[in-house]
Design a protein around this motif. Structure first.
Motif, PDB file in Angstrom:
ATOM      1  N   ILE A 113       5.693   6.858  -0.728  1.00  0.00           N
ATOM      2  CA  ILE A 113       6.071   7.607  -1.929  1.00  0.00           C
ATOM      3  C   ILE A 113       7.586   7.590  -2.112  1.00  0.00           C
ATOM      4  O   ILE A 113       8.092   7.400  -3.228  1.00  0.00           O
ATOM      5  CB  ILE A 113       5.541   9.049  -1.843  1.00  0.00           C
ATOM      6  CG1 ILE A 113       4.011   9.054  -1.974  1.00  0.00           C
ATOM      7  CG2 ILE A 113       6.173   9.932  -2.925  1.00  0.00           C
ATOM      8  CD1 ILE A 113       3.366  10.405  -1.753  1.00  0.00           C
ATOM      9  N   THR A 120       9.546   6.770  -5.782  1.00  0.00           N
ATOM     10  CA  THR A 120       9.859   7.931  -6.604  1.00  0.00           C
ATOM     11  C   THR A 120      11.360   8.103  -6.769  1.00  0.00           C
ATOM     12  O   THR A 120      12.138   7.652  -5.917  1.00  0.00           O
ATOM     13  CB  THR A 120       9.264   9.223  -5.994  1.00  0.00           C
ATOM     14  OG1 THR A 120       9.541  10.325  -6.870  1.00  0.00           O
ATOM     15  CG2 THR A 120       9.888   9.537  -4.635  1.00  0.00           C
ATOM     16  N   TRP A 135       0.413  11.480  -4.469  1.00  0.00           N
ATOM     17  CA  TRP A 135       1.207  10.590  -5.313  1.00  0.00           C
ATOM     18  C   TRP A 135       1.186  11.045  -6.774  1.00  0.00           C
ATOM     19  O   TRP A 135       2.228  11.089  -7.441  1.00  0.00           O
ATOM     20  CB  TRP A 135       0.673   9.164  -5.205  1.00  0.00           C
ATOM     21  CG  TRP A 135       1.199   8.199  -6.224  1.00  0.00           C
ATOM     22  CD1 TRP A 135       0.481   7.520  -7.154  1.00  0.00           C
ATOM     23  CD2 TRP A 135       2.566   7.800  -6.425  1.00  0.00           C
ATOM     24  NE1 TRP A 135       1.296   6.728  -7.915  1.00  0.00           N
ATOM     25  CE2 TRP A 135       2.568   6.874  -7.487  1.00  0.00           C
ATOM     26  CE3 TRP A 135       3.766   8.133  -5.804  1.00  0.00           C
ATOM     27  CZ2 TRP A 135       3.743   6.289  -7.958  1.00  0.00           C
ATOM     28  CZ3 TRP A 135       4.944   7.552  -6.274  1.00  0.00           C
ATOM     29  CH2 TRP A 135       4.922   6.636  -7.328  1.00  0.00           C
TER      30      TRP A 135
END
Length: 245
Positions: A170, A174, A143
């Protein structure tokens, strides 16, 4: 009417809406086959983008030339490497170099794809060829790598051999376009090597790969035919049958 070539904006806009296919190709024949098969993203040897025949073979593919950082050098070397490739039609660049290098490339508007999880060229730091992110500590490391790439200006990251749940978590947090190699369906693209897909790799096949053909067997059969034909020719020469009157 030919489909248009994908842009970085297209990839980012389609995150979570369309699952992209990506292959590493090594020859123009493989690139042409991938284009005809509907594979949208191609990882290619840098020299291929300089070959005028590449765009004839794969006119719409989003092409990532790339090489290991130790084959290219430091930040200045990466920039000198990337500019001619961009001029000749590269769509993005795989970079396993430093964050400083990624930041410099991004500052010059070069679309950069970083690498997180298992990075083969840096595998000594994570214990070799094995999954990364199976513990809290290593998942946090992945991460943090993603966040660092974001801050450095990358638009994408190859996420390799990371547990699916970590990739999914993630992806939800993101802005990067995540290219999954053995990291589950949470990525925005699924990436394999043509050697594995075609079954032309006689060595170890990664657990995450899937084999769709038996090119190694075909090559072996062709080699047998070569030997048989050449032996017949040699026999004809030795016994005087060739050349005929």
């Amino acid at each position: 009417m030919m489909a248009k070539r994908l842009t970085v904006r297209d990839l980012l806009d389609q995150r979570g809406k369309h699952q992209f296919a990506m292959l590493r190709v090594e020859t123009l024949e493989e690139a042409e086959a991938a284009e005809k098969a509907g594979v949208e993203l191609l990882s290619i040897p840098p020299a291929m983008i300089m070959d005028r025949r590449f765009r004839d073979a794969a006119p719409t593919a989003f092409a990532f030339p790339g090489d290991n950082f130790y084959e290219i050098g430091d930040t200045a070397d990466f920039l000198k490497w990337a500019f001619p490739l961009y001029k000749h039609g590269a769509d993005g660049f795989y970079c396993s170099g430093s964050l400083t290098t990624i930041r410099a490339m991004a500052d010059h508007a070069l679309p950069v794809c970083g690498h997180v999880g298992l990075i083969p060229s840096k595998r000594t730091w994570t214990g070799g060829f094995k999954a990364v992110g199976k513990t809290l500590e290593t998942a946090q490391r992945v991460w943090n790598q993603v966040k660092a790439l974001e801050e450095a200006g990358a638009f994408a990251a190859e996420i390799e051999v990371v547990p699916h749940a970590i990739t999914q978590a993630i992806a939800e947090r993101t802005s990067l376009f995540l290219i999954s190699m053995g990291a589950g369906a949470g990525g925005h693209a699924q990436y394999l090597f043509t050697d594995d897909v075609l079954g032309q790799n006689p060595g170890h096949i990664p657990r995450h790969a899937k084999v769709y053909a038996d090119f190694a067997g075909e090559y072996a059969r062709l080699q047998e035919k070569r030997v048989t034909a050449m032996r017949a020719f040699a026999d004809d020469v030795h016994d005087g049958t060739y050349p005929a009157p």
